[in-house]
Design a protein around this motif. Structure first.
Motif, PDB file in Angstrom:
ATOM      1  N   LEU A  11      -5.078  -2.923   0.451  1.00 19.95           N
ATOM      2  CA  LEU A  11      -5.381  -2.150  -0.505  1.00 19.95           C
ATOM      3  C   LEU A  11      -4.068  -1.012  -0.517  1.00 19.95           C
ATOM      4  O   LEU A  11      -3.520  -0.595   0.578  1.00 19.95           O
ATOM      5  CB  LEU A  11      -6.585  -1.127   0.156  1.00 19.95           C
ATOM      6  N   VAL A  12      -3.717  -0.717  -1.830  1.00 22.16           N
ATOM      7  CA  VAL A  12      -2.671   0.166  -2.085  1.00 22.16           C
ATOM      8  C   VAL A  12      -3.406   1.276  -3.110  1.00 22.16           C
ATOM      9  O   VAL A  12      -3.922   1.084  -4.186  1.00 22.16           O
ATOM     10  CB  VAL A  12      -1.428  -0.602  -2.764  1.00 22.16           C
ATOM     11  N   LEU A  13      -3.037   2.693  -2.578  1.00 21.25           N
ATOM     12  CA  LEU A  13      -3.300   3.537  -3.768  1.00 21.25           C
ATOM     13  C   LEU A  13      -2.217   3.927  -4.252  1.00 21.25           C
ATOM     14  O   LEU A  13      -1.015   4.349  -3.956  1.00 21.25           O
ATOM     15  CB  LEU A  13      -3.685   4.685  -2.642  1.00 21.25           C
ATOM     16  N   MET A  19      -5.564   5.225  -8.436  1.00 17.17           N
ATOM     17  CA  MET A  19      -6.390   4.049  -8.612  1.00 17.17           C
ATOM     18  C   MET A  19      -6.182   3.350  -7.399  1.00 17.17           C
ATOM     19  O   MET A  19      -5.055   2.906  -6.683  1.00 17.17           O
ATOM     20  CB  MET A  19      -6.097   3.247  -9.656  1.00 17.17           C
ATOM     21  N   LEU A  20      -7.246   3.076  -6.393  1.00 13.34           N
ATOM     22  CA  LEU A  20      -7.098   1.931  -5.264  1.00 13.34           C
ATOM     23  C   LEU A  20      -6.847   0.375  -5.863  1.00 13.34           C
ATOM     24  O   LEU A  20      -7.855   0.103  -6.659  1.00 13.34           O
ATOM     25  CB  LEU A  20      -8.251   2.245  -4.490  1.00 13.34           C
ATOM     26  N   VAL A  21      -5.991  -0.178  -5.473  1.00 14.14           N
ATOM     27  CA  VAL A  21      -5.739  -1.305  -5.986  1.00 14.14           C
ATOM     28  C   VAL A  21      -5.516  -2.468  -5.051  1.00 14.14           C
ATOM     29  O   VAL A  21      -4.991  -2.140  -3.916  1.00 14.14           O
ATOM     30  CB  VAL A  21      -4.406  -1.441  -6.847  1.00 14.14           C
ATOM     31  N   THR A 210     -15.315   2.975   3.961  1.00 16.11           N
ATOM     32  CA  THR A 210     -15.608   1.621   3.092  1.00 16.11           C
ATOM     33  C   THR A 210     -14.766   2.090   1.949  1.00 16.11           C
ATOM     34  O   THR A 210     -15.327   2.549   0.771  1.00 16.11           O
ATOM     35  CB  THR A 210     -17.097   1.425   2.971  1.00 16.11           C
ATOM     36  N   LEU A 211     -13.880   1.330   1.657  1.00 15.97           N
ATOM     37  CA  LEU A 211     -13.207   1.323   0.269  1.00 15.97           C
ATOM     38  C   LEU A 211     -13.314   0.386  -0.685  1.00 15.97           C
ATOM     39  O   LEU A 211     -13.545  -0.680  -0.195  1.00 15.97           O
ATOM     40  CB  LEU A 211     -11.588   1.699   0.653  1.00 15.97           C
ATOM     41  N   GLN A 212     -13.352   0.789  -1.828  1.00 17.45           N
ATOM     42  CA  GLN A 212     -13.670  -0.186  -2.920  1.00 17.45           C
ATOM     43  C   GLN A 212     -12.308  -0.105  -3.929  1.00 17.45           C
ATOM     44  O   GLN A 212     -12.078   0.724  -4.371  1.00 17.45           O
ATOM     45  CB  GLN A 212     -14.958   0.158  -3.680  1.00 17.45           C
ATOM     46  N   ALA A 213     -11.907  -1.112  -4.250  1.00 16.83           N
ATOM     47  CA  ALA A 213     -10.651  -1.452  -5.079  1.00 16.83           C
ATOM     48  C   ALA A 213     -11.310  -1.207  -6.390  1.00 16.83           C
ATOM     49  O   ALA A 213     -12.350  -1.351  -6.910  1.00 16.83           O
ATOM     50  CB  ALA A 213      -9.953  -3.012  -4.960  1.00 16.83           C
ATOM     51  N   GLY A 214     -10.356  -0.448  -7.475  1.00 21.82           N
ATOM     52  CA  GLY A 214     -10.848  -0.209  -8.799  1.00 21.82           C
ATOM     53  C   GLY A 214     -11.288   1.232  -8.969  1.00 21.82           C
ATOM     54  O   GLY A 214     -11.852   1.477 -10.150  1.00 21.82           O
ATOM     55  N   VAL A 222     -10.324   9.574  -0.048  1.00 25.81           N
ATOM     56  CA  VAL A 222      -9.229   9.388   0.616  1.00 25.81           C
ATOM     57  C   VAL A 222      -8.199   9.929  -0.109  1.00 25.81           C
ATOM     58  O   VAL A 222      -8.044  10.141  -1.684  1.00 25.81           O
ATOM     59  CB  VAL A 222      -8.777   8.158   0.907  1.00 25.81           C
ATOM     60  N   ARG A 223      -6.927  10.172   0.204  1.00 29.60           N
ATOM     61  CA  ARG A 223      -5.850  10.543  -0.564  1.00 29.60           C
ATOM     62  C   ARG A 223      -4.581   9.753  -0.073  1.00 29.60           C
ATOM     63  O   ARG A 223      -4.478   9.122   1.052  1.00 29.60           O
ATOM     64  CB  ARG A 223      -5.400  11.876   0.061  1.00 29.60           C
ATOM     65  N   LEU A 224      -3.345   9.746  -0.686  1.00 30.12           N
ATOM     66  CA  LEU A 224      -2.115   9.132  -0.381  1.00 30.12           C
ATOM     67  C   LEU A 224      -1.120  10.037   0.257  1.00 30.12           C
ATOM     68  O   LEU A 224      -0.991  11.113  -0.079  1.00 30.12           O
ATOM     69  CB  LEU A 224      -1.478   8.761  -1.586  1.00 30.12           C
ATOM     70  N   CYS A 225      -0.572   9.619   1.228  1.00 28.33           N
ATOM     71  CA  CYS A 225       0.594  10.185   1.914  1.00 28.33           C
ATOM     72  C   CYS A 225       1.622  10.175   1.199  1.00 28.33           C
ATOM     73  O   CYS A 225       2.128   8.756   0.800  1.00 28.33           O
ATOM     74  CB  CYS A 225       0.854   9.899   3.297  1.00 28.33           C
ATOM     75  N   GLN A 226       2.246  11.084   0.292  1.00 30.21           N
ATOM     76  CA  GLN A 226       3.292  10.897  -0.602  1.00 30.21           C
ATOM     77  C   GLN A 226       4.973  10.554  -0.045  1.00 30.21           C
ATOM     78  O   GLN A 226       5.577   9.971  -0.528  1.00 30.21           O
ATOM     79  CB  GLN A 226       3.504  12.287  -1.313  1.00 30.21           C
ATOM     80  N   SER A 227       4.812  10.633   1.354  1.00 33.12           N
ATOM     81  CA  SER A 227       6.041   9.847   1.875  1.00 33.12           C
ATOM     82  C   SER A 227       5.965   8.719   2.423  1.00 33.12           C
ATOM     83  O   SER A 227       6.861   8.133   1.870  1.00 33.12           O
ATOM     84  CB  SER A 227       6.224  11.044   3.136  1.00 33.12           C
ATOM     85  N   CYS A 228       4.779   8.333   3.105  1.00 31.35           N
ATOM     86  CA  CYS A 228       4.762   6.862   3.638  1.00 31.35           C
ATOM     87  C   CYS A 228       3.913   6.066   2.975  1.00 31.35           C
ATOM     88  O   CYS A 228       3.663   4.823   3.576  1.00 31.35           O
ATOM     89  CB  CYS A 228       4.902   6.856   5.139  1.00 31.35           C
TER      90      CYS A 228
END
Length: 422
Positions: A11-13, A19-21, A210-214, A222-228
């Protein structure tokens, strides 16, 4: 139960639209892009460790060769002037134009060199403390935007056209190695996959959701770490992998962006009114603004170059300021706009912003090369420094703007639609 996000089908944000992909296993040479905003998410290279290293090492070798020999020379009435790359900032420091020299030294020489060395060290897993690796990787990806070697090369080509009307221009032995340096540097960054890179430094933190793509990340908490690029709980302020502090959305993004934008707009007027270059020829002094230089090129028949300078130095900074202002207004207003269209505008702002520095580098080349006493000499003026500040401030403004804000309205609509279906 907590699980690693790689166990969820990778899973990639998306850093641009949130969007969670779910990225499938990629074949060599393939890349994955976000289905909503088409941002590059990850790629699989045949040799993810050796390819960036090879290109970065080749770039450093070419840069070393480019610094050994004359870069370009000019002959006017039997008087020959030639320069090396290393002499350009030296000449400007000696003539008390330290601000112009510092800009050239940082953006054209020091930052690209640092990035290439950092790629080699990190990709080859040189033994060092993990904390030091993490700091080096963080700086590397922040500095990537400020590598302007290829923009300087474009400035050199433009300066050739300007100087051809006054004398004979010859390229030196270091010109072609420098061209190769620019190509190898760009390729080194292209072959560097950020997700693979950070996973080699340290494993991704486990996700206790529990994450769901799309679905958008913020909707799922959840959030994305903008660095890593790690996926973190939205309320977690510090990333456990790279120790970068952050929020679900960049804090005070619109306020900081507008402050930088207003400052750049204020400086834009004197940058275009004041001379950016002073030419002394046969005892006469000629002051040139950006627009006067464009008119001179157009009048001499150099229509393509005049158009390039007009677009890069007049249109792009102005349109960029208007575009950033529009993005901020759209993110703040309650009215609904096409998120894809606004995202396209943001991507254009990001892509073209650096290229406005081309005129600054043209002046740097001319000032270092044309040193022929009373016959002809060229000096930078205050307008060049102000114009460089306009470009730098607008670049910082686009960096401070959080593009996910343009998608938040679409995300809210997405969540309302899902709730209605339920």
């Amino acid at each position: 139960m907590c699980s690693n996000n790689h166990q969820h089908g990778k899973l990639v944000l998306c850093p641009q639209c949130d969007m969670l992909v779910a990225v499938p296993d990629l074949e060599q040479g393939k890349k994955a892009v976000c289905p909503r905003c088409h941002t590059l998410l990850t790629a699989k290279w045949r040799e993810p460790r050796n390819q960036p290293t090879g290109y970065a090492l080749s770039a450093l070798i070419m840069l070393f060769l480019a610094c050994l020999f004359p870069f370009v020379s000019m002959s006017v009435a039997g008087i020959v002037s030639e320069i090396k790359l290393t002499q350009i900032p030296k000449v400007m420091f000696n003539e008390d134009y330290s601000s112009m020299a510092a800009l050239f030294l940082i953006f054209v020489q020091l930052v690209p060199t640092f990035c290439m060395v950092a790629i080699i060290i990190l990709c080859q897993n040189v033994k060092m403390a993990r904390r030091l690796k993490i700091e080096l990787a963080r700086i590397l990806f922040k500095m990537k935007t400020w590598c302007m070697a290829e923009i300087f090369l474009a400035g050199v080509l433009v300066s050739f056209v300007k100087l051809m009307a006054h004398g004979e221009i010859s390229i030196g032995l270091s010109f072609f190695p420098y061209c190769l340096f620019c190509l190898f540097q760009i390729r080194a960054f292209q072959c560097l996959d950020r997700h693979w890179f950070w996973n080699e430094i340290a494993p991704a933190p486990k996700v206790c959701h529990t994450l769901q793509a799309g679905k958008p990340g913020l909707v799922q908490g959840v959030r994305l770490c903008q660095s890593c690029t790690a996926i973190l709980p939205a309320q977690q302020s510090q990333c456990p992998r790279c120790h970068t502090k952050g929020d679900a959305r960049r804090r005070n993004s619109l306020q900081c962006t507008m402050a930088l934008l207003i400052t750049s707009a204020i400086l834009y007027i004197p940058a275009n009114v004041l001379p950016i270059m002073v030419t002394q020829a046969l005892g006469q002094q000629i002051n040139s603004t950006i627009l006067e230089g464009i008119i001179l090129l157009w009048g001499s028949g150099s229509y393509p170059v005049a158009m390039v300078i007009f677009i890069a130095s007049i249109m792009i900074p102005l349109l960029k300021m208007l575009a950033i202002g529009w993005l901020c207004w759209d993110a703040k207003s309650q009215t609904s706009h096409d998120s894809e269209k606004m995202h396209f505008i943001y991507e254009m702002v990001e892509f073209v912003g650096r290229w406005s520095m081309i005129d600054v580098f043209v002046i740097a080349v001319l000032s270092a090369l044309v040193r022929m006493g009373q016959l002809m000499s060229i000096y930078p003026a205050l307008g060049a420094v102000l114009f460089a500040l306009v470009v730098i401030l607008t670049m910082f403004a686009s960096i401070m703007f959080d593009p996910r804000l343009t998608w938040d309205k679409a995300n809210r609509k997405f969540e309302l639609h899902k709730n209605e279906e339920l």
